[in-house]
Each structure stands twice: as structure tokens, then as C-alpha cells.
Design a protein around this motif. Sequence first.
Motif, PDB file in Angstrom:
ATOM      1  N   VAL A  47     -95.472 -48.495  47.555  1.00 45.69           N
ATOM      2  CA  VAL A  47     -94.310 -47.823  47.837  1.00 45.69           C
ATOM      3  C   VAL A  47     -93.416 -48.799  48.870  1.00 45.69           C
ATOM      4  O   VAL A  47     -93.783 -48.971  49.930  1.00 45.69           O
ATOM      5  N   ASN A  48     -92.252 -49.166  48.320  1.00 48.01           N
ATOM      6  CA  ASN A  48     -91.521 -50.229  49.357  1.00 48.01           C
ATOM      7  C   ASN A  48     -90.108 -49.165  49.747  1.00 48.01           C
ATOM      8  O   ASN A  48     -89.166 -49.621  48.964  1.00 48.01           O
ATOM      9  N   ALA A  49     -90.263 -48.340  50.549  1.00 50.52           N
ATOM     10  CA  ALA A  49     -89.234 -47.329  50.902  1.00 50.52           C
ATOM     11  C   ALA A  49     -88.255 -48.030  51.692  1.00 50.52           C
ATOM     12  O   ALA A  49     -88.505 -48.811  52.651  1.00 50.52           O
ATOM     13  N   LYS A  50     -86.970 -47.489  51.591  1.00 51.75           N
ATOM     14  CA  LYS A  50     -85.807 -48.145  52.303  1.00 51.75           C
ATOM     15  C   LYS A  50     -85.704 -46.965  53.326  1.00 51.75           C
ATOM     16  O   LYS A  50     -85.958 -45.703  52.951  1.00 51.75           O
ATOM     17  N   PRO A  51     -84.969 -47.286  54.558  1.00 55.23           N
ATOM     18  CA  PRO A  51     -84.536 -46.156  55.484  1.00 55.23           C
ATOM     19  C   PRO A  51     -84.055 -44.810  55.134  1.00 55.23           C
ATOM     20  O   PRO A  51     -82.807 -45.136  54.097  1.00 55.23           O
ATOM     21  N   GLY A  52     -84.363 -43.725  55.203  1.00 50.86           N
ATOM     22  CA  GLY A  52     -83.791 -42.631  54.804  1.00 50.86           C
ATOM     23  C   GLY A  52     -84.133 -42.058  53.646  1.00 50.86           C
ATOM     24  O   GLY A  52     -83.454 -41.131  53.285  1.00 50.86           O
ATOM     25  N   GLU A  53     -84.952 -42.611  52.756  1.00 54.17           N
ATOM     26  CA  GLU A  53     -85.249 -42.382  51.537  1.00 54.17           C
ATOM     27  C   GLU A  53     -86.153 -41.144  51.386  1.00 54.17           C
ATOM     28  O   GLU A  53     -86.781 -40.928  52.354  1.00 54.17           O
ATOM     29  N   ARG A  54     -86.068 -40.622  50.182  1.00 53.83           N
ATOM     30  CA  ARG A  54     -87.174 -39.205  50.012  1.00 53.83           C
ATOM     31  C   ARG A  54     -88.115 -39.661  48.844  1.00 53.83           C
ATOM     32  O   ARG A  54     -87.770 -40.195  47.787  1.00 53.83           O
ATOM     33  N   LEU A  55     -89.381 -38.917  49.078  1.00 53.04           N
ATOM     34  CA  LEU A  55     -90.255 -39.243  47.958  1.00 53.04           C
ATOM     35  C   LEU A  55     -91.137 -37.807  47.849  1.00 53.04           C
ATOM     36  O   LEU A  55     -91.168 -37.060  48.865  1.00 53.04           O
ATOM     37  N   ILE A  56     -91.374 -37.790  46.538  1.00 55.77           N
ATOM     38  CA  ILE A  56     -92.247 -36.715  46.186  1.00 55.77           C
ATOM     39  C   ILE A  56     -93.581 -37.216  45.430  1.00 55.77           C
ATOM     40  O   ILE A  56     -93.639 -38.085  44.604  1.00 55.77           O
ATOM     41  N   GLU A  57     -94.531 -36.447  45.721  1.00 58.11           N
ATOM     42  CA  GLU A  57     -95.995 -36.670  45.071  1.00 58.11           C
ATOM     43  C   GLU A  57     -96.372 -35.494  44.364  1.00 58.11           C
ATOM     44  O   GLU A  57     -96.667 -34.459  44.853  1.00 58.11           O
ATOM     45  N   ALA A  58     -96.522 -35.806  43.217  1.00 65.01           N
ATOM     46  CA  ALA A  58     -97.063 -34.523  42.056  1.00 65.01           C
ATOM     47  C   ALA A  58     -98.642 -34.753  42.347  1.00 65.01           C
ATOM     48  O   ALA A  58     -99.390 -35.864  42.134  1.00 65.01           O
ATOM     49  N   GLY A  59     -99.164 -33.623  42.808  1.00 64.47           N
ATOM     50  CA  GLY A  59    -100.544 -33.568  43.028  1.00 64.47           C
ATOM     51  C   GLY A  59    -101.034 -34.166  44.134  1.00 64.47           C
ATOM     52  O   GLY A  59    -101.828 -35.297  44.023  1.00 64.47           O
ATOM     53  N   CYS A  60    -100.696 -33.702  45.184  1.00 63.98           N
ATOM     54  CA  CYS A  60    -100.789 -34.192  46.559  1.00 63.98           C
ATOM     55  C   CYS A  60    -102.493 -34.017  47.089  1.00 63.98           C
ATOM     56  O   CYS A  60    -102.794 -34.861  47.707  1.00 63.98           O
ATOM     57  N   GLY A  61    -103.010 -33.282  46.640  1.00 67.55           N
ATOM     58  CA  GLY A  61    -104.413 -32.904  46.937  1.00 67.55           C
ATOM     59  C   GLY A  61    -104.238 -32.758  48.574  1.00 67.55           C
ATOM     60  O   GLY A  61    -103.421 -31.910  49.062  1.00 67.55           O
TER      61      GLY A  61
END
Length: 257
Positions: A47-61
Motif C-alpha cells: 500500500v502506497n498511501a497518500k496523506p489523509g487517505e482512508r483504507l478498508i480491509e475485508a477480513g482483517c482478523g
Amino acid sequence: MHGQAADDIETPRDTTETHLLGGRVSLRQPAKGYRAGMDAALLAASVNAKPGERLIEAGCGAGAVLMQLTKRYDDLSVTGLERDPFAYELARHNAHANGVQDRCTVINGDVAHKFKALNLPTFDWAVSNPPYFDDPGAMRPPAEERRGAWMADDGLKAWTQFLIKAVREGGKIVMIHRADRLADILDLMAPKAGSFAIRPIHSFADEPAKRVLVQAIKTGKAPLRLMPPLVLHPRTGPKHTAQAEAILRGEANLYFE
């Protein structure tokens, strides 16, 4: 479904503590059953995220990917979806234990209920390490405590559809899965996503890839790119190759750009 609470969370029973990213992450995992390892590290490193971005993980355990991402990025807001009640509680505990509960939300829910059921705005990133099998007849049944992590009851289609719906147009999807399911992944995503980038993951340099990391962009139209492979283990010497060890320590990445 229940979101992250702000109250104190006791240390769950029947767990052990693991340290990731060279000790920067403390992770409580089940003493028995599925335990996150290399796949989680590779997914987080992609993941190469930029400042302020939002992320969701499906099945995060228990939150292994989410915790690594919050340490890799100080300004990334993450959300995890997990249907198993024990894993959900572990993920909540780990967010508090690592001091990132203010930007880590954990939801007790199921991919099968679809993204719309979460009533959330779309994300910049959606990532997942889906269960590797969806045909109970194709393998020896796993132990019950591992079944949810290994067997996709609703099939790979439900996971790919969830990820596509979870991101905005131009948003990025990253998945790690078995190499022999690559054609299925591309076929399932192609109607709504493109600009595919694929990185083969080899246990040893002289063996076929067993895993693939796949990045797709929602509504992307660029040609498919095959990235340089990652080899995890040398035949002699240390347990991991230098590149794999650097990724595990959080000192290297697997960006697709």
C-alpha cells in the motif's frame, strides 16, 4: 455490526503476543488457530498511501495488516471488517494496545452482506487476504479454529465484489492470493476495475510462484503490468532473503508504482 468502542479493552484470553515491523507493532493472536504471518506483511507493504487517505480491509482478523499500516503511515485512517467475534475483539484490543484506536475502526460484519450494508462512504484503498479455498472438497478440511481463515464460504466472487464496491472511482484494490487463482481474480474484477499490476511471490527462486499480489484500479484502463517477483527464502543461509527480511522489519516496500 458494532464499531470500535472507546472503553478500555482487557487482554483476551487464549492468546499470545507477537511483535511485527521490528518491534514497532505488538499483536495479540490466538494461541491456536490462524495466525497472521508473511502474507499480512506483504499486503501491508504493497500500500502506497497518500496523506489523509482512508483504507478498508475485508477480513482483517486480529488486525495484523491494519496495525502494520498504521505504523507505516502516521496519517492513514483504517477500517477493518471481521465476522469472527473473537478475531474482532482481538483487532479492537490490538488497536488500543498500539495506541492507534483514534484512526482505526473495527467492524463486526460479513463480506457476504456486501459493502452497502456498512453504510460507509467509499474508501481510497481496499485490501484483503481472502480465504484461499472456497471448495470444501478440494482440500482436507481445516481444523475448526482455522476454518474461517482458510475457507471462503461465499466464494472468491463475494470478496472481489466487496472490494470493488468499497472504493471510489480511481480507488485502488490490493489482494494477496494463491497464484493458481490469478485468472479468476482478473476475470472477476475486470468488469469494474483494470490497470492491473501483478507481483509473483516465490518461496524459492527456482520454484513456481505460489502467491500473487494483485493491484487493480476501479475504472482503470491502463495495460496490465507484471512486476518484478519477490523471492522469500534462500536455499541456504538465513531464513529469509534480504528483501523479504527488510519488508518484515518495515524497512522496504512492495509498491506497484
